[in-house]
Design a protein around this motif. Structure first.
Motif, mmCIF file in Angstrom:
data_model
loop_
_atom_site.group_PDB
_atom_site.id
_atom_site.type_symbol
_atom_site.label_atom_id
_atom_site.label_comp_id
_atom_site.label_asym_id
_atom_site.label_seq_id
_atom_site.Cartn_x
_atom_site.Cartn_y
_atom_site.Cartn_z
ATOM 1 N N SER A 127 0.847 -1.199 0.000
ATOM 2 C CA SER A 127 0.000 0.000 0.000
ATOM 3 C C SER A 127 0.877 1.242 0.000
ATOM 4 N N THR A 141 -10.580 -0.445 -1.315
ATOM 5 C CA THR A 141 -10.480 -1.133 -2.597
ATOM 6 C C THR A 141 -9.135 -1.836 -2.660
ATOM 7 N N GLY A 143 -6.660 -4.465 -4.809
ATOM 8 C CA GLY A 143 -6.368 -5.077 -6.098
ATOM 9 C C GLY A 143 -5.779 -6.467 -5.932
ATOM 10 N N ARG A 189 -10.766 -5.721 -6.689
ATOM 11 C CA ARG A 189 -10.615 -5.403 -8.114
ATOM 12 C C ARG A 189 -9.605 -6.361 -8.741
ATOM 13 N N LEU A 196 -1.986 -3.976 -12.353
ATOM 14 C CA LEU A 196 -2.152 -3.960 -10.896
ATOM 15 C C LEU A 196 -0.968 -3.276 -10.218
ATOM 16 N N SER A 199 -1.068 0.381 -10.788
ATOM 17 C CA SER A 199 -2.267 1.033 -10.256
ATOM 18 C C SER A 199 -2.262 1.157 -8.742
ATOM 19 N N ASP A 202 -3.565 4.193 -6.967
ATOM 20 C CA ASP A 202 -5.013 4.463 -7.079
ATOM 21 C C ASP A 202 -5.855 3.510 -6.232
ATOM 22 N N LEU A 203 -5.204 2.561 -5.583
ATOM 23 C CA LEU A 203 -5.897 1.580 -4.739
ATOM 24 C C LEU A 203 -5.563 1.847 -3.278
ATOM 25 N N ASP A 204 -6.384 1.304 -2.394
ATOM 26 C CA ASP A 204 -5.991 1.356 -0.987
ATOM 27 C C ASP A 204 -4.822 0.416 -0.724
ATOM 28 N N GLY A 206 -2.898 -3.540 -2.553
ATOM 29 C CA GLY A 206 -2.972 -4.564 -3.583
ATOM 30 C C GLY A 206 -2.044 -5.724 -3.278
#
Length: 280
Positions: A127, A141, A143, A189, A196, A199, A202-204, A206
């Motif tokens: 993160s 969210t 990933g 997601r 991934l 990204s 843009d995610l909390d 993954g």
């Protein structure tokens, strides 16, 4: 009247010289044939392009003392590598773990088997927004990889961290549809591995494959909240061959050439400790 070409009778010494020349020619031809037969056929090994190329160049050096010749064949993605091995275009490959191979054998109708461990690339939970697991908010969210093998692996990691539960009937490769309990109401997601990794901002958080996390510039230490353990883990990578070749004479020298201290050192250097040698 036709003229006839007259030949002179050979002397004894000329005949002996001719026989010697003939014997020399026959011997030279035999030696050339024996030399050609003695040259071992290169063992073609399929790998993913990138850091593994540096690793396998050292494996090539390690095999020279054994007389084994390795030809490295690089691929930009994994799926074609097993197909090439099954078709006989390779003798071995080294890029995958057990669940991935199981899925590929089913899809291809192939009989590819592991013959020796290489390394373990633990997936990590990363993160750029949160520093600890406990700060992951409700409704976050998350990933996960989109392919069935690694999505299941990611969900199992999230389950081990207490973030969700997977149905006991899900089998070895669960998907987001198999989540039976989601106490933090997480949004899962599914994204392709390179997408991934890129990204993550843009995610909390993954769950990212180590190789792609490394390539995307994710800080594998400061941005990692958790990672898999190697203990009893089915996702250890290995060298694989077609089943009829499992006991071929070249297999053990190939495996031994990988499982050496200089390969261990190079793995730790090339991947900055993110990948763990997985042989004893």
């Amino acid at each position: 009247m036709h003229n006839r070409l007259k030949t002179q009778p050979q002397s004894a010494s000329e005949g002996l010289l001719g026989r010697r020349r003939l014997l020399t020619l026959v011997a030279a031809t035999s030696l050339m044939g024996a030399s050609a037969k003695a040259q071992p056929k290169p063992v073609r090994v399929g790998i993913l392009s990138g850091e593994d190329e540096d690793i396998w160049r050292i494996v090539q050096e390690n095999t020279r003392a054994t007389g084994l010749t390795i030809e490295i064949v690089t691929f930009s993605e994994g799926n074609p590598i097993n197909a090439a091995l099954a078709a006989g275009d390779l003798e071995a490959n080294a890029f995958q773990h057990g669940p991935y191979l199981q899925a590929q054998n089913t899809a291809l109708g192939s009989h590819i088997v592991p013959v020796g461990n290489t390394y373990f690339a633990p997936i990590g939970f990363y993160s750029k927004k949160w520093k600890t697991l406990s700060t992951i908010p409700d409704g976050a969210t998350i990933g996960v990889p989109a392919d069935p093998t690694n999505e299941g692996r990611a969900l199992k990691l999230l389950q081990s961290l207490g973030l969700l539960k997977i149905s006991s009937e899900a089998g070895e490769m669960p998907t987001a549809l198999d989540i039976s309990e989601n106490p933090k109401n997480l949004t899962i997601r599914e994204l392709d591995d390179p997408v991934l990794a890129r990204s993550l901002p843009d995610l909390d958080a993954g769950v990212v494959i180590t190789e792609w996390a490394y390539k995307a510039g994710i800080d594998l230490k400061s941005e990692r909240l958790a990672r898999e353990s190697m203990d009893n883990n089915p996702y250890i990578n290995f060298i694989a061959v077609n089943e009829p070749d499992a006991h071929a004479a070249w297999v053990q020298p190939l495996v031994s050439a990988f499982q050496k201290p200089n390969i261990r050192a190079k793995l730790l250097e090339a991947y900055h400790g993110a990948i763990i040698p997985s042989w004893t």
